[in-house]
Design an enzyme around this catalytic site. Structure first.
Site, PDB file in Angstrom:
ATOM      1  N   GLY A   1      -1.569   1.220  -4.813  1.00 32.81           N
ATOM      2  CA  GLY A   1      -2.823   0.620  -4.383  1.00 32.81           C
ATOM      3  C   GLY A   1      -4.003   1.311  -5.020  1.00 32.81           C
ATOM      4  O   GLY A   1      -4.143   2.527  -4.877  1.00 32.81           O
TER       5      GLY A   1
ATOM      6  N   TYR B   1       9.582  -3.813  -9.584  1.00 29.41           N
ATOM      7  CA  TYR B   1       8.289  -3.482 -10.174  1.00 29.41           C
ATOM      8  C   TYR B   1       7.512  -2.394  -9.450  1.00 29.41           C
ATOM      9  O   TYR B   1       6.917  -1.519 -10.066  1.00 29.41           O
ATOM     10  CB  TYR B   1       7.415  -4.741 -10.241  1.00 29.41           C
ATOM     11  CG  TYR B   1       5.955  -4.438 -10.510  1.00 29.41           C
ATOM     12  CD1 TYR B   1       5.509  -4.169 -11.809  1.00 29.41           C
ATOM     13  CD2 TYR B   1       5.022  -4.363  -9.474  1.00 29.41           C
ATOM     14  CE1 TYR B   1       4.181  -3.855 -12.056  1.00 29.41           C
ATOM     15  CE2 TYR B   1       3.692  -4.050  -9.726  1.00 29.41           C
ATOM     16  CZ  TYR B   1       3.281  -3.793 -11.013  1.00 29.41           C
ATOM     17  OH  TYR B   1       1.990  -3.476 -11.257  1.00 29.41           O
TER      18      TYR B   1
ATOM     19  N   CYS C   1       0.838  -1.193   0.000  1.00 31.21           N
ATOM     20  CA  CYS C   1       0.000   0.000   0.000  1.00 31.21           C
ATOM     21  C   CYS C   1       0.868   1.237   0.000  1.00 31.21           C
ATOM     22  O   CYS C   1       2.088   1.165   0.086  1.00 31.21           O
ATOM     23  CB  CYS C   1      -0.870   0.016   1.256  1.00 31.21           C
ATOM     24  SG  CYS C   1      -1.828  -1.486   1.468  1.00 31.21           S
TER      25      CYS C   1
ATOM     26  N   ASN D   1       1.343   0.154   5.714  1.00 31.47           N
ATOM     27  CA  ASN D   1       1.801  -0.581   4.535  1.00 31.47           C
ATOM     28  C   ASN D   1       2.645  -1.737   5.030  1.00 31.47           C
ATOM     29  O   ASN D   1       3.616  -1.532   5.749  1.00 31.47           O
ATOM     30  CB  ASN D   1       2.632   0.337   3.627  1.00 31.47           C
ATOM     31  CG  ASN D   1       3.353  -0.402   2.503  1.00 31.47           C
ATOM     32  OD1 ASN D   1       4.363   0.059   2.002  1.00 31.47           O
ATOM     33  ND2 ASN D   1       2.843  -1.549   2.101  1.00 31.47           N
TER      34      ASN D   1
HETATM   35  P1  5GP Z   1       1.814 -12.179 -14.733  1.00 33.51           P
HETATM   36  O1  5GP Z   1       3.067 -12.953 -15.027  1.00 33.51           O
HETATM   37  O2  5GP Z   1       1.341 -12.355 -13.319  1.00 33.51           O
HETATM   38  O3  5GP Z   1       0.706 -12.456 -15.704  1.00 33.51           O
HETATM   39  O4  5GP Z   1       2.130 -10.642 -14.895  1.00 33.51           O
HETATM   40  C1  5GP Z   1       3.421 -10.109 -14.948  1.00 33.51           C
HETATM   41  C2  5GP Z   1       3.263  -8.659 -15.334  1.00 33.51           C
HETATM   42  O5  5GP Z   1       2.551  -7.991 -14.305  1.00 33.51           O
HETATM   43  C3  5GP Z   1       4.549  -7.899 -15.529  1.00 33.51           C
HETATM   44  O6  5GP Z   1       4.387  -7.100 -16.696  1.00 33.51           O
HETATM   45  C4  5GP Z   1       4.703  -7.012 -14.327  1.00 33.51           C
HETATM   46  O7  5GP Z   1       5.135  -5.716 -14.704  1.00 33.51           O
HETATM   47  C5  5GP Z   1       3.335  -6.943 -13.763  1.00 33.51           C
HETATM   48  N1  5GP Z   1       3.300  -7.129 -12.305  1.00 33.51           N
HETATM   49  C6  5GP Z   1       4.247  -7.629 -11.484  1.00 33.51           C
HETATM   50  N2  5GP Z   1       3.828  -7.624 -10.209  1.00 33.51           N
HETATM   51  C7  5GP Z   1       2.596  -7.091 -10.211  1.00 33.51           C
HETATM   52  C8  5GP Z   1       1.659  -6.789  -9.173  1.00 33.51           C
HETATM   53  O8  5GP Z   1       1.891  -7.005  -7.981  1.00 33.51           O
HETATM   54  N3  5GP Z   1       0.487  -6.229  -9.580  1.00 33.51           N
HETATM   55  C9  5GP Z   1       0.206  -5.968 -10.895  1.00 33.51           C
HETATM   56  N4  5GP Z   1      -0.961  -5.427 -11.214  1.00 33.51           N
HETATM   57  N5  5GP Z   1       1.065  -6.234 -11.881  1.00 33.51           N
HETATM   58  C10 5GP Z   1       2.247  -6.790 -11.549  1.00 33.51           C
HETATM   59 MG    MG Z   2       4.509  -4.600 -16.470  1.00 33.59          MG
END
Ligand code: 5GP
Ligand code: MG
Length: 484
Positions: free
Chosen positions: A45, A275, A13, A119
């Site tokens: 968040g 990320y 968060c 957080n």
């Molecule tokens: P996945 O492998 O879960 O389908 O998605 C990976 C992608 O989601 C990557 O492009 C990364 O930038 C993004 N990503 C990584 N961690 C998170 C997160 O905690 N939340 C969200 N919304 N996207 C994430």
């Molecule tokens: Mg991404």
């Protein structure tokens, strides 16, 4: 009704705190400033947002589900009178996405109002929760933040903290230190009481928290934020991070620092660099953008590709893609254009839209891709639902080859310290080999950055006088705190 504390595992968060001496503040000055700080932290968040303020007589609170800009309007901000306050923006896993878990929590105590924004994630929340329930304290949500709030309000908690020796029992510093003695896991806290604002960081420094300063002729004040990117929006300048184990108090006499608990071996979250954080934020003396760029450079050395262009997956992997391009000499180009307004829409896509998947967010840039051998750099593969459709999109855009490069190691372990990481079963790299993932996403090649490469990229830029130590449990399985 049954409240399952396990439901809320994993929350990354954003928290913020803002203080102006009363004589300088307009009626809802703090709330307005907190609104803009939370706006800058909204990437941390999108589930709910809230602000609590204190006006010298009473506390005010508004919180609701939705993006910061959906939750706050002129009408909801105006009643939030006061010259200081705290704010929160919440990211939750599916189970806990309800208003009762939205923050800040505000309760009335023997010593006036108490509001808490958190957080992180306590790894011993279930035990602390049981202790509260056994003492007859009722809880209305599944959130560990409510546990923190009730522990702080409780005069019988702890009692053997180092601060107890010289602070009268009942002082908030004392209560916070007593809480810190018992709590395990991640907590960066913003706390509001009737005469002070507090910032508290767990002794491992798992989640970020920074301190900013606002100066004007004849005056000075302080703010807190999860990330330094929120400071500039209110004219504050980064002073330093809140230290692991530190309690910072801001009140009408200015700034005070206390040691709440001795620091543990430092374990700042690597996933913030990979990320989570905004690229313009500064942690440990270095800008996140430059760390991501260094990760991209390492990746180019560890996993070269024969290709014509490097494209990133906007926005999170752009700095790593630039680094890969700089190191490899392959030109950086845009290949995917993202709709920057889509975020979390709160409109559930129907079946047809769900099948379309990443098309909701991205279009290929045909002219740049046609006939090109493409290196697609992304920052992470978590569940593995995104990379495949992106590769398909690049091919549809005309790419002749797609080489996927990931600027972090395979995510194999769930996070118990506050990042929304799925369970073991859902993490694709936990049960599939790299070659099997390559086949699944239909890439011509797939490579990840090594753990050593990632750590070198993170630690190389930390100034010599600052201590090091990071949590990379989601990649390595080595947890810095005891987990269930
Ligand atoms: P996945 O492998 O879960 O389908 O998605 C990976 C992608 O989601 C990557 O492009 C990364 O930038 C993004 N990503 C990584 N961690 C998170 C997160 O905690 N939340 C969200 N919304 N996207 C994430
Ligand atoms: Mg991404």
């Amino acid at each position: 009704m049954r409240l399952e504390p396990e439901q809320q595992l994993g929350e990354a968060c954003g928290v913020a705190g803002f203080y102006l001496p009363a004589e300088f503040a307009d009626k809802s000055e703090a709330a307005r400033s907190l609104f803009f700080m939370l706006y800058a932290l909204n990437h941390r968040g999108q589930e709910s947002a809230g602000v609590a303020t204190f006006d010298g007589r009473e506390a005010h609170l508004h919180k609701d589900m939705g993006l910061v800009a959906q939750v706050f309007t002129e009408d909801t901000l105006r009643p939030l009178r006061g010259h200081f306050g705290i704010g929160h923006t919440r990211y939750s896993t599916t189970g806990g996405s309800v208003l009762s878990n939205a923050q800040p929590y505000l309760i009335e105590t023997l010593h006036g109002p108490l509001a808490v924004a958190h957080n992180g994630n306590l790894t011993n929340a279930a035990q602390l929760r049981t202790e509260l329930l056994q003492r007859g304290v009722g809880l209305i949500s599944t959130s560990d933040t409510e546990v923190i709030t009730q522990m702080l309000a409780s005069p019988t908690v702890g009692g053997d903290s180092p601060l107890a020796r010289w602070l009268p029992a009942g002082d908030w510093e004392h209560r916070i230190a007593a809480f810190m003695e018992k709590a395990e896991g991640a907590y960066s806290l913003a706390i509001l009481t009737r005469d002070a604002l507090f910032a508290v960081r767990d002794p491992w420094g798992l989640r970020p928290l920074c301190l900013g300063e606002i100066t004007w002729e004849g005056g000075k004040s302080y703010v807190f934020a999860s990330e330094s990117c929120a400071l500039g929006t209110v004219g504050a300048r980064l002073v330093r991070e809140v230290e692991p184990g530190e309690i910072v108090r801001v009140d009408e006499d200015g700034f005070h620092s206390f040691r709440g608990r001795a620091p543990e071996p430092r374990a700042f979250c690597c996933f913030e660099y990979v990320y989570f954080a905004r690229p313009d934020s500064v942690f440990e003396g270095q800008t996140v953008h430059h760390v991501r760029q260094a990760m991209g450079r390492r990746l180019a050395i560890e996993a070269p590709a024969d290709a014509d262009i490097v494209v990133g997956v906007p926005d999170s992997s752009t700095p790593a893609a630039i680094g890969y391009a700089l190191e490899s000499g392959i030109p950086f180009s845009e290949g995917l254009i993202k709709n920057r307004y889509i975020g979390r829409t709160f409109i559930q896509p129907g079946d047809h839209l769900r099948r379309i998947g990443v098309r909701l967010k991205y279009n290929p840039l045909y002219g740049n891709l046609k006939g090109k051998r493409v290196v697609m750099v992304d920052d992470s593969i978590v569940r593995g639902n995104t990379a495949g459709p992106l590769v398909a999109l690049l091919r549809e855009g005309g790419a002749s080859e797609v080489h996927v490069r990931i600027s972090s190691p395979p995510v194999r372990w769930p996070c118990f310290m506050g990042v929304d990481m799925p369970t073991h079963e859902e993490l694709i790299a936990a049960h599939k080999k790299v070659e099997d993932i390559r086949k699944l996403i239909d890439a011509d090649s797939l490579a990840y950055l090594s753990l050593e490469g990632m750590m070198a990229a993170i630690e190389r830029g930390i100034p010599g006088h600052l201590p090091r130590g990071h949590c990379h449990a989601c990649f390595s399985g080595r947890y810095p705190v005891r987990v269930a």
